[in-house]
Design a protein around this motif. Structure first.
Motif, PDB file in Angstrom:
ATOM      1  N   ALA A  29      59.323  37.681  41.486  1.00  0.00           N
ATOM      2  CA  ALA A  29      58.322  38.370  41.149  1.00  0.00           C
ATOM      3  C   ALA A  29      58.734  39.629  40.794  1.00  0.00           C
ATOM      4  O   ALA A  29      57.893  40.217  39.826  1.00  0.00           O
ATOM      5  CB  ALA A  29      57.660  38.439  42.899  1.00  0.00           C
ATOM      6  N   GLU A  54      53.291  41.776  40.865  1.00  0.00           N
ATOM      7  CA  GLU A  54      53.355  40.679  41.191  1.00  0.00           C
ATOM      8  C   GLU A  54      53.654  40.421  42.565  1.00  0.00           C
ATOM      9  O   GLU A  54      53.948  39.047  43.225  1.00  0.00           O
ATOM     10  CB  GLU A  54      54.808  40.006  40.488  1.00  0.00           C
ATOM     11  N   GLN A  57      51.201  39.799  45.554  1.00  0.00           N
ATOM     12  CA  GLN A  57      51.076  38.387  45.218  1.00  0.00           C
ATOM     13  C   GLN A  57      51.337  37.219  45.556  1.00  0.00           C
ATOM     14  O   GLN A  57      51.017  36.707  46.062  1.00  0.00           O
ATOM     15  CB  GLN A  57      50.600  38.048  43.792  1.00  0.00           C
ATOM     16  N   ASN A 163      43.305  33.229  43.827  1.00  0.00           N
ATOM     17  CA  ASN A 163      44.534  34.642  43.521  1.00  0.00           C
ATOM     18  C   ASN A 163      44.346  34.390  41.941  1.00  0.00           C
ATOM     19  O   ASN A 163      45.267  35.279  41.226  1.00  0.00           O
ATOM     20  CB  ASN A 163      44.952  34.918  44.253  1.00  0.00           C
ATOM     21  N   SER A 168      44.771  39.093  35.357  1.00  0.00           N
ATOM     22  CA  SER A 168      45.772  37.932  34.984  1.00  0.00           C
ATOM     23  C   SER A 168      45.405  39.546  33.704  1.00  0.00           C
ATOM     24  O   SER A 168      45.174  40.268  33.243  1.00  0.00           O
ATOM     25  CB  SER A 168      44.765  37.521  33.890  1.00  0.00           C
ATOM     26  N   VAL A 186      48.403  34.485  32.280  1.00  0.00           N
ATOM     27  CA  VAL A 186      48.616  34.761  34.111  1.00  0.00           C
ATOM     28  C   VAL A 186      49.823  34.044  34.368  1.00  0.00           C
ATOM     29  O   VAL A 186      50.335  32.547  33.773  1.00  0.00           O
ATOM     30  CB  VAL A 186      47.772  33.441  35.034  1.00  0.00           C
ATOM     31  N   ARG A 188      52.099  33.531  37.509  1.00  0.00           N
ATOM     32  CA  ARG A 188      52.105  33.990  38.778  1.00  0.00           C
ATOM     33  C   ARG A 188      53.322  33.408  39.582  1.00  0.00           C
ATOM     34  O   ARG A 188      53.981  32.493  39.166  1.00  0.00           O
ATOM     35  CB  ARG A 188      50.751  34.215  39.587  1.00  0.00           C
ATOM     36  N   TRP A 190      54.018  32.560  43.575  1.00  0.00           N
ATOM     37  CA  TRP A 190      53.405  32.562  45.116  1.00  0.00           C
ATOM     38  C   TRP A 190      54.539  31.862  46.038  1.00  0.00           C
ATOM     39  O   TRP A 190      55.312  30.863  45.852  1.00  0.00           O
ATOM     40  CB  TRP A 190      52.138  31.726  45.197  1.00  0.00           C
TER      41      TRP A 190
END
Length: 397
Positions: A29, A54, A57, A163, A168, A186, A188, A190
């Motif tokens: 991340a 990041e 999130q 999310n 973005s 985007v 990402r 998680w």
């Protein structure tokens, strides 16, 4: 008894922080944040969100979704072999090395781990002294993995919808005709921490302290495992929020469909193989169809003759405080029509103490945004535009 269980579960949560995968996901991340900031500075000489975005999130929503999925998993009595969890972590690391962050999604990590688990059971692998939970005679093992995969896909879809569209990242690319256009990206990662039931015989040294319970003459334990959910989408033909949510809803629908099919594995264990295969192919088709459909749309963030397209907004900037949104078209500044960055800046300097914008919003409705400007504001309004043909058009206003 209940108090003792709470104490032991608390210890189990603490053990999560000894899991190397947890820190590896933090590392990935952080890399995503740093690489995004470098690209944004290269495109606009300024970054949108800071490099820690990041990382911020990674956890909050994932914890909520993970706990919800944990309740469903435990209530359904899903028993997952430790070997499968080990293979999932291994594939998480392997796919991350490809730099394709979307391959860190559950369909590709747990999905491939499922097939390696089958192969390991057939070959009777002995990974180590404490990986002994896999039993070929356990007919419910493989259907349980298929159901868990379906639940994780649903969790992935929820994360994308809730999310994915936030923060973005604006980006400049060249079209096939060599014209500079804007897109949104985007990228990402998680984390979904899940409490899972595993066979207690898998918990040999150093896990003797872990609480166990009995069901039907067999003993089981509960352990907290971090699952990674990687997501990537590039949008050029529509608004980022709408495009990302559309993909998220399709992923949720796939997860629900796979969940219903995976139940059949308890009656026909071989059906689990078909279900997991369908989950992997279905998730890949969602990404492929989104990419093809988006590429066939006209460029949304391209240079316009009747105004200046807002490609991005710097958080906390005057533009953000005026309520400007990505995808809106600024047609007039201080009463003067604008069509590029140069005319925008010239009109902005017309009144150094006040800024009044005429904006065509995403619903083609005209609205006005205005505010007082303070010293330096006219140089840092906080709007990112599609690049002009000149070099200085690559900067933010």
């Amino acid at each position: 008894m209940a108090y003792a269980w709470l104490i032991e579960i608390g210890k189990g949560i603490g053990k999560l922080f000894l899991n190397p995968l947890l820190y590896y996901l933090f590392f990935i991340a952080a890399i995503l944040g740093v690489s995004r900031v470098k690209r944004e500075r290269r495109n606009f000489h300024i970054r949108a969100e800071n490099a820690y975005y990041e990382l911020r999130q990674l956890f909050p929503l994932g914890v909520v979704v993970g706990l919800s999925l944990s309740l469903v998993s435990i209530a359904a009595g899903l028993v997952i072999p430790v070997e499968t969890l080990f293979f999932t972590a291994a594939f998480t690391v392997i796919w991350s090395l490809t730099t394709k962050i979307r391959w860190m999604a559950p369909a590709y990590t747990l999905g491939f781990a499922f097939f390696v688990t089958i192969f390991a059971a057939d070959q009777r692998w002995q990974l180590s002294s404490f990986f002994t939970s896999l039993k070929v005679k356990e007919a419910t093992i493989f259907p349980s993995i298929a159901v868990l995969l379906a639940l994780l896909i649903i969790g992935e879809g929820i994360l994308i919808v809730r999310n994915g569209q936030k923060g973005s990242s604006p980006k400049l690319v060249k079209s096939k005709r060599g014209q500079m256009i804007g897109v949104h990206e985007v990228k990402r990662l998680w984390m979904l921490p899940l409490f899972l039931i595993i066979p207690s015989e898998a918990l040999k040294s150093p896990f003797e302290w872990w609480p166990v319970f009995s069901i039907g003459g067999s003993t089981f334990s509960i352990i907290l495992i971090p699952f990674a959910v990687g997501f990537f989408q590039q949008i050029q033909g529509s608004l980022p929020s709408a495009a990302v949510k559309a993909v998220g809803r399709k992923v949720i629908a796939l997860g629900v469909f796979v969940t219903l099919l995976s139940i059949s594995g308890y009656w026909y264990p071989l059906a689990s193989i078909a279900v997991v295969t369908l989950a992997i192919i279905g998730r890949e088709l969602i990404s492929l169809r989104q990419r093809v459909a988006d590429e066939n749309l006209p460029f949304y963030f391209s240079k316009r003759n009747n105004g200046v397209m807002v490609l991005g907004i710097i958080p906390g900037s005057p533009a953000s405080n005026m309520g400007l949104q990505v995808g809106e078209l600024v047609t007039k500044v201080n009463g003067r029509a604008v069509h590029d960055r140069s005319s925008f800046y010239e009109a902005l300097l017309k009144n150094r103490a006040h800024c009044k914008l005429e904006v065509l919003d995403v619903n083609d409705q005209i609205r006005f945004a205005q505010r007082a400007l303070y010293e330096g504001d006219h140089h840092e309004l906080g709007i990112l535009f599609v690049k002009d043909e000149t070099k200085k058009g690559n900067e933010a206003v």
